[in-house]
Design an enzyme around this catalytic site. Structure first.
Site, short mmCIF file in Angstrom:
data_model
loop_
_atom_site.label_atom_id
_atom_site.label_comp_id
_atom_site.label_asym_id
_atom_site.label_seq_id
_atom_site.Cartn_x
_atom_site.Cartn_y
_atom_site.Cartn_z
N LYS A 120 0.80 -1.11 0.04
CA LYS A 120 -0.13 0.05 -0.01
C LYS A 120 0.97 1.09 -0.20
O LYS A 120 1.84 1.29 0.50
CB LYS A 120 -0.79 0.05 1.40
CG LYS A 120 -2.03 0.64 1.08
CD LYS A 120 -3.23 -0.02 0.15
CE LYS A 120 -4.59 0.76 0.40
NZ LYS A 120 -5.57 0.06 -0.10
N VAL B 171 -21.48 6.70 1.22
CA VAL B 171 -22.10 6.25 -0.05
C VAL B 171 -21.45 6.74 -1.07
O VAL B 171 -21.86 7.65 -1.97
CB VAL B 171 -23.72 6.70 -0.08
CG1 VAL B 171 -24.43 5.40 0.65
CG2 VAL B 171 -23.93 8.03 0.48
N GLY B 172 -20.01 6.90 -1.22
CA GLY B 172 -19.31 7.39 -2.21
C GLY B 172 -19.16 6.47 -3.34
O GLY B 172 -20.02 5.91 -3.91
N LYS B 173 -17.61 6.31 -3.59
CA LYS B 173 -17.20 5.42 -4.84
C LYS B 173 -17.91 4.16 -4.82
O LYS B 173 -18.53 3.51 -5.58
CB LYS B 173 -15.96 5.58 -4.90
CG LYS B 173 -15.17 6.67 -5.29
CD LYS B 173 -13.88 6.30 -6.01
CE LYS B 173 -12.78 6.08 -4.93
NZ LYS B 173 -11.32 6.05 -5.40
N GLY C 216 -20.15 2.70 -1.76
CA GLY C 216 -21.46 2.87 -1.33
C GLY C 216 -22.40 3.02 -2.41
O GLY C 216 -23.50 2.38 -1.93
N HIS C 217 -22.48 3.92 -3.02
CA HIS C 217 -23.55 4.23 -4.03
C HIS C 217 -23.75 3.12 -4.78
O HIS C 217 -25.05 2.93 -5.03
CB HIS C 217 -23.53 5.78 -4.69
CG HIS C 217 -22.66 5.67 -5.86
ND1 HIS C 217 -21.21 5.48 -6.10
CD2 HIS C 217 -22.85 5.47 -7.34
CE1 HIS C 217 -20.67 5.66 -7.24
NE2 HIS C 217 -21.80 5.31 -8.22
#
Length: 364
Positions: free
Chosen positions: A91, A192-194, A196-197
């Site tokens: 990472k 609810v971004g990349k 979550g939506h």
């Protein structure tokens, strides 16, 4: 000894002696011209080149950034092992507010640092970085995934990440309620971004009841305007207390399951896309003691890494989706192993992943 911000500079102790240690290599990167300060952590290459995303985040200090890189890299080793990929875990984190300092010059400088590792680390998107950013990084580094289709990549990996989480939810439902369907189940999504939506879409398509929250109120408003049946609550604290919540899906940053949240959580299942959801060792036992079924985060959110790994071999979406669909079977197998061994699912997943990495090292 302290760092330039006065924080404890115990990087070497963390690397060589702590529970978060065991890493093969940590690279500190700086490019004064562009303002780049980054950390690349390689936890393991036992199964193959380390694969993991690039996080761009305004850490409070350098020590916090290093700790996050080490923790995330270790998680990627376990995630890639459980996903059946021929990749180890790595990472990278870029220190700073991407809204303020992200630039083409900085991303190109970062790409040169990744390229200097000669393929030991393959990068991709993460929090704060996007497909367009990887297109820039790829101009300096051929070991870059998550690029746009126009530049030979697979595009947005959040599509299959959400699909994998959805499969994990189905497996939890099968294990707990003897029925994988989520119709009429109430699912709370924090973030609810990349990812979550997309998860909202999967759940609504199956007839689930969805409750959401996000620190970005405009994002929540966009979800509820598109889907009037979705209920929004003020914050995560309110979400985890929703009555008759069946599944809680943490889909933002890590540490969502901690000493404050677990005791008040109403859900019977936790299954979400966020990395490192368990704030510290022992939380998995606290969940089990409360009768809450935990689907290990690095297992169910592996759809994205399955997608970017495939990009290295000529991307095929249907092939990737078929692999991501197997997260259902993998999650069920973990629940079964946990029951057989009398341990929490998180510990069962760790045992399976560690066994695969150990077997790979013995074959070297």
């Amino acid at each position: 000894m302290t760092d330039v911000n006065g924080a404890p500079a115990d990087v070497l102790h963390t690397l060589f002696h702590s529970d978060q240690g065991g890493h093969e290599q940590v690279v500190l990167c700086q490019d004064r011209a562009s303002g780049l300060k980054a950390v690349i952590a390689l936890h393991s290459t036992a199964l193959g080149p380390a694969l993991g995303g690039t996080r761009f985040y305004p850490y409070a200090n350098e020590a916090e950034a290093v700790a996050d890189a080490l923790n995330l890299a270790r998680g990627m080793s376990y995630k890639n092992a459980m996903a059946g990929l021929d990749h180890g875990g790595g990472k990278a984190v870029i220190i700073g507010d991407p809204e303020q300092i992200k630039s083409e010059e900085l991303l190109l400088a970062y790409g040169r640092f990744v390229a200097s590792l000669g393929g030991r680390y393959v990068t991709a998107c993460d929090v704060g970085t996007y497909v367009a950013d990887m297109d820039v990084v790829a101009r300096e580094c051929r070991w870059t995934t998550g690029r746009s289709p126009e530049h030979g990549g697979a595009g947005d990996s959040s599509v299959l990440t959400s699909f994998g989480v959805y499969q994990g939810m189905r497996a939890a439902a099968q294990h707990l309620w003897s029925d994988p369907t989520l119709r009429d189940r109430t699912v709370g999504i924090a973030g609810v971004g990349k990812v979550g939506h997309h998860l909202v879409e999967h759940l609504l398509a199956e007839g689930a009841h969805v409750v959401v929250t996000d620190v970005r109120k405009d994002v929540v408003r966009g979800i509820t305007e598109r889907h009037p049946s979705v209920v929004a609550v003020a914050d995560t604290d309110a979400l985890i207390r929703v009555e008759n919540l069946d599944i809680y899906a943490p889909c933002a940053l890590g540490g969502a399951l901690n000493d404050d949240t677990v005791p008040v959580l109403t859900a019977k299942v936790v299954c979400g896309a966020a990395n490192n959801q368990l704030a510290h060792p022992g939380v998995e036992k606290d969940l089990a003691d409360r009768g809450i079924l935990y689907a290990p985060d690095y297992v169910v959110n592996a759809g994205g890494v399955i997608q970017v790994a495939d990009e290295l071999h000529g991307f095929d979406f249907d092939r990737c989706k078929a692999k991501a669909a197997k997260i259902y079977d993998t999650t069920l197998a973990i629940f079964a192993r946990a029951k057989e061994d009398g341990i929490p699912p998180a510990a069962a997943a760790d045992r399976i992943a560690e066994q695969r990495m150990a077997e790979a090292r013995t074959r070297r």
